[in-house]
Design a protein around this motif. Structure first.
Motif, PDB file in Angstrom:
ATOM      1  N   LEU A  13       0.833  -1.205   0.000  1.00  0.00           N
ATOM      2  CA  LEU A  13       0.000   0.000   0.000  1.00  0.00           C
ATOM      3  C   LEU A  13       0.869   1.258   0.000  1.00  0.00           C
ATOM      4  CD1 LEU A  13      -2.729  -0.961   2.653  1.00  0.00           C
ATOM      5  CD2 LEU A  13      -2.915  -1.116   0.179  1.00  0.00           C
ATOM      6  N   PHE A  14       1.895   1.267   0.843  1.00  0.00           N
ATOM      7  CA  PHE A  14       2.787   2.419   0.904  1.00  0.00           C
ATOM      8  C   PHE A  14       3.644   2.513  -0.360  1.00  0.00           C
ATOM      9  CE2 PHE A  14       1.661   2.136   5.374  1.00  0.00           C
ATOM     10  CZ  PHE A  14       1.561   3.468   5.730  1.00  0.00           C
ATOM     11  N   LYS A  15       4.023   1.367  -0.911  1.00  0.00           N
ATOM     12  CA  LYS A  15       4.798   1.371  -2.151  1.00  0.00           C
ATOM     13  C   LYS A  15       3.992   1.981  -3.291  1.00  0.00           C
ATOM     14  CE  LYS A  15       7.409  -1.686  -5.230  1.00  0.00           C
ATOM     15  NZ  LYS A  15       7.816  -3.105  -5.479  1.00  0.00           N
ATOM     16  N   PHE A  16       2.688   1.703  -3.324  1.00  0.00           N
ATOM     17  CA  PHE A  16       1.818   2.265  -4.355  1.00  0.00           C
ATOM     18  C   PHE A  16       1.813   3.789  -4.289  1.00  0.00           C
ATOM     19  CE2 PHE A  16      -2.176   3.876  -5.974  1.00  0.00           C
ATOM     20  CZ  PHE A  16      -2.385   3.143  -7.134  1.00  0.00           C
ATOM     21  N   ASP A  17       1.807   4.339  -3.082  1.00  0.00           N
ATOM     22  CA  ASP A  17       1.716   5.790  -2.910  1.00  0.00           C
ATOM     23  C   ASP A  17       3.040   6.504  -3.169  1.00  0.00           C
ATOM     24  OD1 ASP A  17      -0.868   5.355  -2.188  1.00  0.00           O
ATOM     25  OD2 ASP A  17      -0.655   5.947  -0.094  1.00  0.00           O
ATOM     26  N   TYR A  18       4.143   5.789  -3.119  1.00  0.00           N
ATOM     27  CA  TYR A  18       5.456   6.417  -3.160  1.00  0.00           C
ATOM     28  C   TYR A  18       5.669   7.321  -4.379  1.00  0.00           C
ATOM     29  CZ  TYR A  18      10.484   7.047  -2.802  1.00  0.00           C
ATOM     30  OH  TYR A  18      11.742   7.599  -2.714  1.00  0.00           O
ATOM     31  N   PRO A  19       5.332   6.885  -5.594  1.00  0.00           N
ATOM     32  CA  PRO A  19       5.531   7.786  -6.751  1.00  0.00           C
ATOM     33  C   PRO A  19       4.739   9.086  -6.642  1.00  0.00           C
ATOM     34  CG  PRO A  19       5.147   5.533  -7.479  1.00  0.00           C
ATOM     35  CD  PRO A  19       4.838   5.565  -6.022  1.00  0.00           C
ATOM     36  N   PHE A  20       3.534   9.015  -6.056  1.00  0.00           N
ATOM     37  CA  PHE A  20       2.734  10.232  -5.884  1.00  0.00           C
ATOM     38  C   PHE A  20       3.390  11.160  -4.860  1.00  0.00           C
ATOM     39  CE2 PHE A  20      -0.347   7.039  -7.333  1.00  0.00           C
ATOM     40  CZ  PHE A  20      -0.937   7.717  -8.388  1.00  0.00           C
ATOM     41  N   LEU A  21       3.939  10.572  -3.780  1.00  0.00           N
ATOM     42  CA  LEU A  21       4.628  11.377  -2.781  1.00  0.00           C
ATOM     43  C   LEU A  21       5.868  12.030  -3.371  1.00  0.00           C
ATOM     44  CD1 LEU A  21       4.343   8.946   0.269  1.00  0.00           C
ATOM     45  CD2 LEU A  21       3.382  11.253   0.157  1.00  0.00           C
ATOM     46  N   ARG A 107     -16.036  16.039  -0.906  1.00  0.00           N
ATOM     47  CA  ARG A 107     -15.653  17.452  -0.990  1.00  0.00           C
ATOM     48  C   ARG A 107     -15.651  18.098   0.393  1.00  0.00           C
ATOM     49  NH1 ARG A 107     -18.802  17.118  -5.919  1.00  0.00           N
ATOM     50  NH2 ARG A 107     -20.670  17.792  -4.794  1.00  0.00           N
ATOM     51  N   LEU A 108     -16.638  17.757   1.211  1.00  0.00           N
ATOM     52  CA  LEU A 108     -16.686  18.287   2.574  1.00  0.00           C
ATOM     53  C   LEU A 108     -15.479  17.827   3.382  1.00  0.00           C
ATOM     54  CD1 LEU A 108     -20.485  17.743   3.356  1.00  0.00           C
ATOM     55  CD2 LEU A 108     -19.325  19.959   3.153  1.00  0.00           C
ATOM     56  N   ALA A 109     -15.116  16.553   3.240  1.00  0.00           N
ATOM     57  CA  ALA A 109     -13.963  16.022   3.970  1.00  0.00           C
ATOM     58  C   ALA A 109     -12.680  16.752   3.570  1.00  0.00           C
ATOM     59  CB  ALA A 109     -13.827  14.523   3.713  1.00  0.00           C
ATOM     60  N   LEU A 110     -12.491  16.968   2.279  1.00  0.00           N
ATOM     61  CA  LEU A 110     -11.304  17.682   1.810  1.00  0.00           C
ATOM     62  C   LEU A 110     -11.272  19.118   2.325  1.00  0.00           C
ATOM     63  CD1 LEU A 110     -11.158  16.304  -1.834  1.00  0.00           C
ATOM     64  CD2 LEU A 110      -9.368  16.035  -0.096  1.00  0.00           C
ATOM     65  N   ASN A 111     -12.429  19.744   2.407  1.00  0.00           N
ATOM     66  CA  ASN A 111     -12.498  21.123   2.901  1.00  0.00           C
ATOM     67  C   ASN A 111     -12.152  21.225   4.384  1.00  0.00           C
ATOM     68  OD1 ASN A 111     -13.210  22.182   0.419  1.00  0.00           O
ATOM     69  ND2 ASN A 111     -15.420  22.090   0.822  1.00  0.00           N
ATOM     70  N   GLN A 112     -12.233  20.099   5.109  1.00  0.00           N
ATOM     71  CA  GLN A 112     -11.928  20.094   6.539  1.00  0.00           C
ATOM     72  C   GLN A 112     -10.436  19.941   6.824  1.00  0.00           C
ATOM     73  OE1 GLN A 112     -14.075  20.590   9.204  1.00  0.00           O
ATOM     74  NE2 GLN A 112     -15.463  21.204   7.562  1.00  0.00           N
ATOM     75  N   LEU A 113      -9.641  19.632   5.827  1.00  0.00           N
ATOM     76  CA  LEU A 113      -8.206  19.445   6.041  1.00  0.00           C
ATOM     77  C   LEU A 113      -7.540  20.774   6.390  1.00  0.00           C
ATOM     78  CD1 LEU A 113      -7.338  17.047   3.061  1.00  0.00           C
ATOM     79  CD2 LEU A 113      -7.416  16.432   5.499  1.00  0.00           C
ATOM     80  N   VAL A 114      -6.698  20.747   7.421  1.00  0.00           N
ATOM     81  CA  VAL A 114      -5.981  21.968   7.811  1.00  0.00           C
ATOM     82  C   VAL A 114      -4.750  22.175   6.941  1.00  0.00           C
ATOM     83  CG1 VAL A 114      -6.818  21.897  10.185  1.00  0.00           C
ATOM     84  CG2 VAL A 114      -4.681  20.719   9.595  1.00  0.00           C
ATOM     85  N   ILE A 115      -4.332  21.147   6.207  1.00  0.00           N
ATOM     86  CA  ILE A 115      -3.258  21.244   5.220  1.00  0.00           C
ATOM     87  C   ILE A 115      -3.864  20.921   3.868  1.00  0.00           C
ATOM     88  CG2 ILE A 115      -1.033  20.330   4.449  1.00  0.00           C
ATOM     89  CD1 ILE A 115      -0.543  19.441   7.346  1.00  0.00           C
ATOM     90  N   GLN A 116      -3.602  21.743   2.886  1.00  0.00           N
ATOM     91  CA  GLN A 116      -4.136  21.482   1.559  1.00  0.00           C
ATOM     92  C   GLN A 116      -3.186  20.571   0.783  1.00  0.00           C
ATOM     93  OE1 GLN A 116      -7.250  22.292   0.405  1.00  0.00           O
ATOM     94  NE2 GLN A 116      -7.408  22.772   2.586  1.00  0.00           N
ATOM     95  N   PRO A 117      -3.644  19.393   0.374  1.00  0.00           N
ATOM     96  CA  PRO A 117      -2.781  18.482  -0.385  1.00  0.00           C
ATOM     97  C   PRO A 117      -2.525  19.016  -1.790  1.00  0.00           C
ATOM     98  CG  PRO A 117      -5.026  17.661  -0.360  1.00  0.00           C
ATOM     99  CD  PRO A 117      -5.007  18.873   0.542  1.00  0.00           C
ATOM    100  N   LEU A 118      -1.410  18.627  -2.350  1.00  0.00           N
ATOM    101  CA  LEU A 118      -1.093  19.018  -3.719  1.00  0.00           C
ATOM    102  C   LEU A 118      -1.670  18.035  -4.727  1.00  0.00           C
ATOM    103  CD1 LEU A 118       2.593  20.198  -3.223  1.00  0.00           C
ATOM    104  CD2 LEU A 118       0.488  21.556  -3.243  1.00  0.00           C
ATOM    105  N   HIS A 119      -2.084  16.864  -4.246  1.00  0.00           N
ATOM    106  CA  HIS A 119      -2.726  15.876  -5.110  1.00  0.00           C
ATOM    107  C   HIS A 119      -3.614  14.998  -4.236  1.00  0.00           C
ATOM    108  CE1 HIS A 119      -3.153  13.702  -8.900  1.00  0.00           C
ATOM    109  NE2 HIS A 119      -3.069  12.575  -8.223  1.00  0.00           N
ATOM    110  N   VAL A 120      -4.685  14.494  -4.810  1.00  0.00           N
ATOM    111  CA  VAL A 120      -5.647  13.674  -4.063  1.00  0.00           C
ATOM    112  C   VAL A 120      -5.832  12.338  -4.763  1.00  0.00           C
ATOM    113  CG1 VAL A 120      -8.034  13.497  -3.257  1.00  0.00           C
ATOM    114  CG2 VAL A 120      -6.847  15.700  -3.169  1.00  0.00           C
TER     115      VAL A 120
END
Length: 219
Positions: A13-21, A107-120
């Motif tokens: 799971l973490f390996k999958f996310d690595y290129p996005f990070l 959309r509501l969940a994303l709006n609640q983030l105190v840090i804005q992600p650069l990709h979702v």
């Protein structure tokens, strides 16, 4: 930060996310819980994890027991850089349909983030009118660590909501089935009719809603 030995599944799971990070730095995973139930809200969660995060035994929430989800819920809460939760109530699910309600909750969940992600990273399909930079991933909760973490937050949050509703409407057994259409739930629906938190546009509820007045007239 939570460290520990990861299973092979969790490591993938973490390996999958690595290129996005590597490409974006801060990314968020988004998932929802509660599309199928006959009652209660649909709940979405958005989670940003640190790149160095280790969450042993992280997995798709559907593949975990309730006890395992509770443990991981606490671990994600501790490890995450940011968590957002959004929900859409049954009356609005009936008004706009469950697909649109799920996107609205995301959309509501994303709006609640105190840090804005650069990709979702989104479980399933990209969110209409959502972030400009996003990737929809079919079965994402079984592929991406960020989406799996979001799936756990969404599922545990929704389960707790349904357990609270069970205190107000105990005849339906919400604490047992969380609103899904089990035989116990369907039998209670036929006997008592829909509650204020039932989704009236869902076929089993709609059928009972039409049936209950007729049965009352026969008494």
């Amino acid at each position: 930060m939570v460290r520990g030995r990861m299973s092979r599944c969790t490591a993938s799971l973490f390996k999958f996310d690595y290129p996005f990070l590597q490409q974006y730095g801060f990314i968020a995973g988004v998932d929802e819980a509660g599309r199928g139930p006959l009652a209660g809200p649909v709940v979405a969660a958005a989670v940003i994890l640190p790149e160095s995060c280790k969450l042993p035994h992280l997995n798709d929430s559907k593949l975990l027991s309730a006890a395992q989800r509770e443990v991981l819920y606490a671990l994600v809460q501790r490890a995450a850089l940011a968590i957002g939760v959004g929900m859409v109530e049954p009356v609005d699910i009936d008004r706009i349909n469950i697909r649109q309600a799920s996107f609205a909750a995301m959309r509501l969940a994303l709006n609640q983030l105190v840090i804005q992600p650069l990709h979702v990273l989104v479980d399933g399909f990209c969110i209409p009118r959502g972030p400009a930079s996003q990737t929809g991933i079919i079965d994402g909760d079984a592929k991406s660590a960020h989406i799996a973490a979001a799936s756990i937050i969404a599922k545990v949050t929704r389960d707790r909501i349904m357990e609270t509703w069970d205190l107000q409407f105990p005849v339906y057994g919400f604490k047992n089935h969380k609103g899904y259409g089990t035989p116990e739930h369907l039998a209670a629906l036929i006997r008592f009719g829909p509650s204020p938190i039932h989704r009236l546009t869902y076929a089993p509820v709609r059928a009972v809603k039409d049936l209950v007045p007729a049965l009352a007239g026969e008494k």
